[in-house]
Design an enzyme around this catalytic site. Sequence first.
Site, PDB file in Angstrom:
ATOM      1  CD  GLU A   1       4.085   2.571  22.583  1.00  0.00           C
ATOM      2  OE1 GLU A   1       5.022   2.187  21.872  1.00  0.00           O
ATOM      3  OE2 GLU A   1       3.026   3.037  22.123  1.00  0.00           O
TER       4      GLU A   1
ATOM      5  CB  CYS B   1      -4.716   9.809  18.029  1.00  0.00           C
ATOM      6  SG  CYS B   1      -3.062  10.503  18.131  1.00  0.00           S
ATOM      7  CG  ASN B   2      -5.790  12.827  23.649  1.00  0.00           C
ATOM      8  OD1 ASN B   2      -6.609  13.568  24.155  1.00  0.00           O
ATOM      9  ND2 ASN B   2      -5.777  11.530  23.897  1.00  0.00           N
TER      10      ASN B   2
ATOM     11  CG  ASP C   1      -3.535   5.988  18.517  1.00  0.00           C
ATOM     12  OD1 ASP C   1      -3.391   7.220  18.672  1.00  0.00           O
ATOM     13  OD2 ASP C   1      -2.811   5.150  19.086  1.00  0.00           O
ATOM     14  CB  SER C   2      -0.104   7.862  16.367  1.00  0.00           C
ATOM     15  OG  SER C   2      -0.217   7.654  17.768  1.00  0.00           O
TER      16      SER C   2
ATOM     17  CG  HIS D   1       0.546   5.731  25.364  1.00  0.00           C
ATOM     18  ND1 HIS D   1      -0.015   6.129  24.169  1.00  0.00           N
ATOM     19  CD2 HIS D   1       1.448   4.772  25.052  1.00  0.00           C
ATOM     20  CE1 HIS D   1       0.534   5.447  23.183  1.00  0.00           C
ATOM     21  NE2 HIS D   1       1.432   4.614  23.692  1.00  0.00           N
TER      22      HIS D   1
ATOM     23  CB  CYS E   1      -1.563  11.350  25.997  1.00  0.00           C
ATOM     24  SG  CYS E   1      -0.505  10.173  25.125  1.00  0.00           S
TER      25      CYS E   1
HETATM   26  N1  DGL Z   1      -1.738   8.499  20.522  1.00  0.00           N
HETATM   27  C1  DGL Z   1      -0.931   9.642  20.862  1.00  0.00           C
HETATM   28  C2  DGL Z   1      -1.810  10.673  21.606  1.00  0.00           C
HETATM   29  O1  DGL Z   1      -2.837  10.358  22.169  1.00  0.00           O
HETATM   30  C3  DGL Z   1       0.277   9.263  21.691  1.00  0.00           C
HETATM   31  C4  DGL Z   1       1.354   8.541  20.924  1.00  0.00           C
HETATM   32  C5  DGL Z   1       1.975   9.400  19.836  1.00  0.00           C
HETATM   33  O2  DGL Z   1       2.726  10.344  20.151  1.00  0.00           O
HETATM   34  O3  DGL Z   1       1.710   9.147  18.678  1.00  0.00           O
HETATM   35  O4  DGL Z   1      -1.480  11.823  21.622  1.00  0.00           O
END
Ligand code: DGL
Length: 293
Positions: A175, A75-76, A12-13, A209, A207
Amino acid sequence: MNDKENPIGLFDSGIGGLSVLRQFIKFLPNENYIYLGDTARVPYGNKSVATVKRYASECTEFLLSKNVKLIVVACNTVSSVAIDIVSSKSNVPVIGMIIPAAIASIRATRNGKIGVIGTRATIESNAYSKTIYSITKNYTSETNESQNSPEAININNKLITVFNKACPLFVPLVEEGLVNHNATRLIAQEYLEPLKSENIDTLVLGCTHYPLLAQLISELMPNVTLIDSGEHSAVAAIRLLGEKNLLNPKFDTVIKIPSVQFYVTDIPSTFHEIAKMFLNFEISTPEIVNFGN
Ligand code: DGL
């Protein structure tokens, strides 16, 4: 280790993908996991497609170097704009967030009105709408009889319409631990109003989060079915690993601490706090990986 005992690799990011890992641990508790969070370069959600593709490519190479048996794009944003890069580099199966959640949303909707929320990059890519429309377009009365393909989804000739909304402030609010804060409620009301007025009955939390905001979103949209992309990708992984005969046969009868090796590209000061919020258990200090920049 033989192939079946090799780990499942998720990336993931940043820390958000831990909400996906949590679902995997719930549905596939006997597996070994490697989690990579690109915490030095997060967020991806407001970066260009070219940049996200480059980052995704590096994360994929890292996981492949660890001999993973499956790559989960947890990660979406990456799943929306860079899944092609991940798949083209991988000699192992790849699961992203979009297809499983798109299928689940089509199954769930009663009135054919599906909402999708995500980062700017995810929403601008239209990945969810394109996937939902392409699945439902494939539907014909003949394919409706087939039980195992997406075309088998019984949509009873419903007309599906997808309504998208980017919710960029949700990531920093989560966060900052403001999940139950009034400010978050106000912002959520503002973001969700257009979807409410379209009378959607199903909402894809597109997403990593957003599952942490599920309770708040349910309060604001009480009769709407929420689709957690991490949960549906974990269910898809059970099927995929089963079909490929790659499920780990080793399991303990005693409930054990999940077997996860954590890697990050940076350890922000709030790392452990946020990780616990996503995972519900404490993790040890992760190893640092350096990708340059
Ligand atoms: N993990 C990212 C997503 O699911 C959200 C956080 C980001 O913008 O990197 O899109």
